[in-house]
Enzyme design. Structure first.
Site, PDB file in Angstrom:
ATOM      1  N   LEU A   1       6.731 -13.201   4.388  1.00  0.00           N
ATOM      2  CA  LEU A   1       7.849 -12.730   3.249  1.00  0.00           C
ATOM      3  C   LEU A   1       8.054 -11.198   3.942  1.00  0.00           C
ATOM      4  O   LEU A   1       7.261  -9.855   4.128  1.00  0.00           O
ATOM      5  CB  LEU A   1       7.403 -12.391   1.876  1.00  0.00           C
TER       6      LEU A   1
ATOM      7  N   HIS B   1      -1.530  -2.741   0.136  1.00  0.00           N
ATOM      8  CA  HIS B   1      -0.934  -2.164   0.689  1.00  0.00           C
ATOM      9  C   HIS B   1      -0.018  -1.476  -0.267  1.00  0.00           C
ATOM     10  O   HIS B   1       0.618  -2.614  -1.343  1.00  0.00           O
ATOM     11  CB  HIS B   1       0.056  -2.827   2.103  1.00  0.00           C
TER      12      HIS B   1
END
Length: 338
Positions: free
Chosen positions: A126, A230
């Site tokens: 993605l 992240h």
């Protein structure tokens, strides 16, 4: 209009650009032109395959801006992971150290190398370009995969997982990997991540510690990022949580990012999407609705505003939307609010 569709051979230059922009830690899109072409070839053949159960198929989609023809993002599904190459995770669990004699009882976290997700369907790859991270583009890129799974459930496993990108800096340095590198490896995180991306995983089995790792023996920086994502991945994991995905202690072996999972029947989009009869006209309303056709090689999905009531038997869409989704009046379309 933004349309999600299966990747084509002509999308190769766009995929190369996306692989370059995605940066370190994006294992499923290695910056290697030969392997990127191989991924496209594999996807094209997977869509064309008459699969009746999950196997080694890999389905890669792209998000296209129909006004410019630009490919602005990608997402993918691996039908069943770990059938050909070992699929590794660390599982975070506890062991108890106790002594009645000394009246000591202590729970300690450990990380155990495992292959528990072998055979599961994986959401992967993605990525959306910065300029398009707005409106409903991210949701379209991610949730359309659930519509595809709903339409073709025989091709996928009952357990669906997604590996979330873990913590690393702008140079690709991972605090978790730094500890592993110091004690077990002699290569930096970007190198190890790249080798995994191109399918060279044998070094994992050869060099990874075979016994459980006591978390309290890791550096403080390494401990702090276990199960963390992240910053750029936060929207993605929040979206998956809203779909019913949960974290059950499995983390990536390189950056310790979390892997989340859900059963197919518990995924909100799959559970809530319903089939409607297509009518051509001028819809009103401002509810954002995810639409997808029921095709395979010509699968198409988009998001449009309209008046939406799941109790209706039909949906009114414009001729432009119908053409983009390869639909005609009277056809069946899957729809759910986004």
């Amino acid at each position: 209009m933004m349309i999600l569709r299966p990747i084509q051979q002509s999308d190769y230059p766009a995929l190369v650009k996306i692989a370059h922009e995605s940066g370190h830690g994006f294992t499923s899109l290695p910056n290697n032109e030969k392997l990127l072409q191989k991924k496209i070839d594999h996807s094209v053949s997977s869509f064309a395959k008459a699969a009746t159960e999950p196997g080694d198929e890999g389905y890669l989609f792209v998000l296209e801006d129909t006004e410019t023809g630009e490919v602005v993002g990608t997402s993918g599904i691996e039908a069943a992971v770990g059938l050909d190459d070992a699929f590794y995770h660390y599982h975070l669990s506890k062991v108890i150290h106790s002594s009645r004699t000394l009246n000591v009882y202590k729970a300690v976290d450990i990380l155990t190398l495992c292959n528990d997700y072998t055979g599961a369907t994986e959401l992967c790859t993605l990525f959306l370009k910065d300029a398009y991270r707005k409106n409903c583009n991210g949701k379209l890129l991610s949730k359309s995969r659930f519509m595809f799974i709903k339409q073709h459930q025989q091709r996928f496993a009952q357990t669906v997982i997604a590996e979330m990108r873990g913590v690393s800096d702008d140079n690709g340095s991972s605090p978790f990997w730094q500890w592993l590198e110091e004690h077990f490896f002699s290569m930096d995180f970007p190198t190890a991540d790249y080798l995994t991306g191109i399918g060279q995983k044998v070094f994992i089995a050869e060099l990874m510690p075979k016994y459980p790792i006591y978390v309290n023996l890791l550096s403080k920086n390494a401990q702090a990022v276990i199960g963390k994502v992240h910053d750029n991945t936060r929207p993605a994991i929040e979206l998956l949580k809203s779909e019913g995905f949960t974290f059950n202690g499995y983390v990536d072996i390189f950056d310790a990012g979390p892997t989340v999972e859900a059963k197919v029947d518990n995924i909100a989009t799959i559970r809530n999407a319903k089939h409607f009869k297509v009518e051509i006209g001028e819809p009103s309303g401002d509810t954002m609705v995810l639409l997808a056709n029921k095709q395979l090689t010509d699968f198409r999905a988009t998001v449009v505003p309209m008046t939406f009531d799941e109790r209706m038997s039909s949906i009114v869409i414009t001729q432009q939307v119908a053409d983009a989704l390869y639909l005609q009046a009277g056809d069946s379309v899957s729809a759910t609010t986004i």
